[in-house]
Structure formats: C-alpha cells, structure tokens
Design an enzyme around this catalytic site. Structure first.
Site, PDB file in Angstrom:
ATOM      1  N   ASN A 234      27.443  31.568  60.885  1.00 43.92           N
ATOM      2  CA  ASN A 234      28.581  31.327  61.328  1.00 43.92           C
ATOM      3  C   ASN A 234      29.846  31.301  60.193  1.00 43.92           C
ATOM      4  O   ASN A 234      29.849  30.322  59.745  1.00 43.92           O
ATOM      5  CB  ASN A 234      28.595  30.067  62.157  1.00 43.92           C
ATOM      6  CG  ASN A 234      29.977  29.994  62.573  1.00 43.92           C
ATOM      7  OD1 ASN A 234      31.015  30.660  62.735  1.00 43.92           O
ATOM      8  ND2 ASN A 234      30.205  28.775  63.478  1.00 43.92           N
TER       9      ASN A 234
ATOM     10  N   LYS B 259      32.853  31.489  60.341  1.00 39.01           N
ATOM     11  CA  LYS B 259      33.885  30.631  60.774  1.00 39.01           C
ATOM     12  C   LYS B 259      35.328  31.426  60.263  1.00 39.01           C
ATOM     13  O   LYS B 259      35.385  32.566  60.396  1.00 39.01           O
ATOM     14  CB  LYS B 259      34.071  29.267  60.366  1.00 39.01           C
ATOM     15  CG  LYS B 259      32.674  28.291  60.589  1.00 39.01           C
ATOM     16  CD  LYS B 259      32.779  26.980  60.421  1.00 39.01           C
ATOM     17  CE  LYS B 259      31.436  26.434  60.696  1.00 39.01           C
ATOM     18  NZ  LYS B 259      31.335  24.912  60.714  1.00 39.01           N
TER      19      LYS B 259
ATOM     20  N   HIS C 258      31.638  26.146  70.295  1.00 43.74           N
ATOM     21  CA  HIS C 258      31.413  25.405  69.078  1.00 43.74           C
ATOM     22  C   HIS C 258      32.278  24.262  69.157  1.00 43.74           C
ATOM     23  O   HIS C 258      33.271  24.058  69.587  1.00 43.74           O
ATOM     24  CB  HIS C 258      31.841  26.312  67.715  1.00 43.74           C
ATOM     25  CG  HIS C 258      31.331  25.922  66.671  1.00 43.74           C
ATOM     26  ND1 HIS C 258      32.092  24.984  66.097  1.00 43.74           N
ATOM     27  CD2 HIS C 258      30.280  26.330  65.792  1.00 43.74           C
ATOM     28  CE1 HIS C 258      31.533  24.520  64.797  1.00 43.74           C
ATOM     29  NE2 HIS C 258      30.529  25.575  64.612  1.00 43.74           N
TER      30      HIS C 258
ATOM     31  N   SER D 258      24.843  21.694  58.145  1.00 44.28           N
ATOM     32  CA  SER D 258      24.570  21.329  56.832  1.00 44.28           C
ATOM     33  C   SER D 258      23.072  21.997  56.478  1.00 44.28           C
ATOM     34  O   SER D 258      22.266  21.346  55.794  1.00 44.28           O
ATOM     35  CB  SER D 258      24.629  19.958  56.335  1.00 44.28           C
ATOM     36  OG  SER D 258      25.753  19.347  56.411  1.00 44.28           O
TER      37      SER D 258
HETATM   38  P1  13P Z   1      27.743  23.855  58.294  1.00 45.35           P
HETATM   39  O1  13P Z   1      26.548  24.771  57.997  1.00 45.35           O
HETATM   40  O2  13P Z   1      28.892  24.253  57.298  1.00 45.35           O
HETATM   41  O3  13P Z   1      27.377  22.553  58.238  1.00 45.35           O
HETATM   42  O4  13P Z   1      28.438  24.386  59.607  1.00 45.35           O
HETATM   43  C1  13P Z   1      27.311  24.126  60.794  1.00 45.35           C
HETATM   44  C2  13P Z   1      28.237  25.135  61.893  1.00 45.35           C
HETATM   45  O5  13P Z   1      29.078  24.533  62.410  1.00 45.35           O
HETATM   46  C3  13P Z   1      27.639  26.249  62.123  1.00 45.35           C
HETATM   47  O6  13P Z   1      28.285  26.628  63.252  1.00 45.35           O
END
Ligand code: 13P
Length: 253
Positions: free
Chosen positions: A9, A11, A97, A215
């Site tokens: 993801n 983002k 999400h 994480s």
């Molecule tokens: P991180 O892996 O950066 O913690 O993000 C997790 C997440 O929100 C995946 O959708």
C-alpha cells in the site's frame, strides 16, 4: 490452501518515475509466485494504468486501487467509481483503510455501501479493520473488529463475500514501528475467521485470506506470516523500498 498475498500500500507516496523504478527493480528479481502466492500493488489512481503496463505478462502480480466512491456515478467531482476501476481492469480495491476512516470520515455504513458496489462490479475488496490503541488497552479489540465486520460486510451473502480479502491493521501499529506480536496477530486473525464461520460457514471462513498490516518489514515478515491464520500482509512504508519488499514477498508461506 488459501491465497497468501504480499500487498503493497503505497498510500500517497512516490512520483510516477519513482513508482516505475520501484516496480521494475522488484520485478527484476524472481519470486516463487503461483495461484496461491500473489503480489498486489495498491497504487495511487493516476498510476494504475502505467503500473498495469509494467506488470503485464507477470503472472500472479496485480494492482489495487486504494479506494473507490460509495456512489455508482454522477456529479461527484474528484471521486473515482468502482465502474471506472473495473473498466481499466483493476481487480482489487482497498476499502476502509483506517486513514480513510479517520481523515475522510468513512463510517461502517459508508463502507457497507462501497463493498456492495465492489461486488456489483466484480472488484475484490481488501477490506480493512482494526482497533485504536485505546480499544486495545481496554481489551475490547475483538468486539470492536467484530462490529466493523458486522456493520460493513454482514449484509452480503456468502456468494458475495467469496474472493474478498480482509486486512487486520491495528491502528497503533501503522507507521509506528510498533508491530503487533505474532501472537496478537494470530489471536485476532483466528477471531475474525471464527466470526465469519459463525455468520456464514467454515468453508467461507477458511477460504478468505486475512492479511496483517502494521509495521511489517523484512525483519519481522516471516515470523508474522508464519502464523496459521495470517495469510500475508498489507505493507505501507516497507513496500516503498525494493530490497525490503522483496524479502517480504519471499516471506509468504
Ligand atoms: P505501515 O506498514 O507503514 O505501518 O502501514 C501499514 C498500512 O497502513 C498498510 O495499509
């Protein structure tokens, strides 16, 4: 066996040049992918078609959108519909999400509309659930997640839910470097499966891939993915680094 999935993801990160380099670097390595071991890139809307072109011909690698709107079409400036995603051949879409729930006020009821529309257009949701730290500290995470599933998914039939993916993402573990322990992940994943078995059937519960998010990194993926009810991960930060994400892909069961 259920599908094991390493989902990136991204983002709201990367320029198109960085994104293309990242995917090309990753795909230059060889991975042992098959019907039951998939890689998914959830990329920003403007990159969907170019990333699809880069992965064309690579089996068991696909793209996902990070969201879609809860209306079919019309005067909703700036929004993207499930039908649009379908029309460009996108198979997956992340729904619910925690960042969308928090910053864009997406409620369980809105998400229920989105998953219905996804079903209508044959898109497979990667439906996210998970609790905030205060809920974890109060010890009510199981009922919280159960309620998210109930209010957003339980209006669907077993047939509708076939092919859905669920991602358990404890909010306190997202982008914090603080991962749930593999025991905490396993416990919640088993709970989600039990809830699905009770509402629908063991067969459905056993067929749905449940990903862990929060994480995940190269150093912890194998341990987390090794849990019996964890079917891979939805990965944020570490999916932006080719060397990290390739280890994560290789950590799938
Ligand atoms: P991180 O892996 O950066 O913690 O993000 C997790 C997440 O929100 C995946 O959708």
């Amino acid at each position: 066996m259920r599908k094991q999935i390493a989902a990136a993801n991204w983002k709201m990160n990367l320029t198109i040049q960085q994104a293309e380099t990242l995917v090309s670097d990753l795909l230059s390595a060889s991975f042992d992918l098959n019907q039951e071991r998939e890689v998914v890139f959830a990329v920003p809307f403007p990159y969907l078609v170019s990333i699809q072109n880069i992965i064309a011909g690579k089996e068991h690698v696909s793209v996902a959108a990070q969201n879609c709107y809860n209306k079919l079409s019309g005067a909703y400036t700036g929004e993207v519909s499930a039908e649009m995603l379908k029309s460009i051949g996108v198979p997956y879409v992340i729904i619910g999400h925690s960042e969308r729930r928090e910053y864009f006020n997406e409620t369980n009821a809105v998400l229920a509309e989105k998953v219905s529309i996804c079903f209508e257009y044959g898109l497979k949701p990667i439906f996210c659930c998970g609790e905030a730290l205060s809920i974890r500290e109060a010890g009510t995470q199981n009922s919280h997640v159960e309620n998210q599933l109930k209010e957003s998914l339980f209006h669907l039939t077993e047939e509708h839910l076939t092919g859905f993916v669920i991602a358990y993402e404890p909010i306190w573990a997202i982008g914090t470097g603080k991962t749930a322990t593999s025991e905490q992940a396993q416990e919640m994943h088993a709970h989600i499966r039990k809830v699905l078995a009770t509402q629908y059937s063991e067969a459905l519960a056993n067929s749905i891939s449940i990903l862990y998010g929060g994480s995940v990194k190269a150093a912890n993926a194998k341990e987390i993915f090794g849990q019996p009810d964890v079917d891979g991960g939805l990965v944020g930060g570490s999916s932006l680094i080719a060397t990290e994400f390739s280890v994560i892909i290789n950590s799938l069961k």
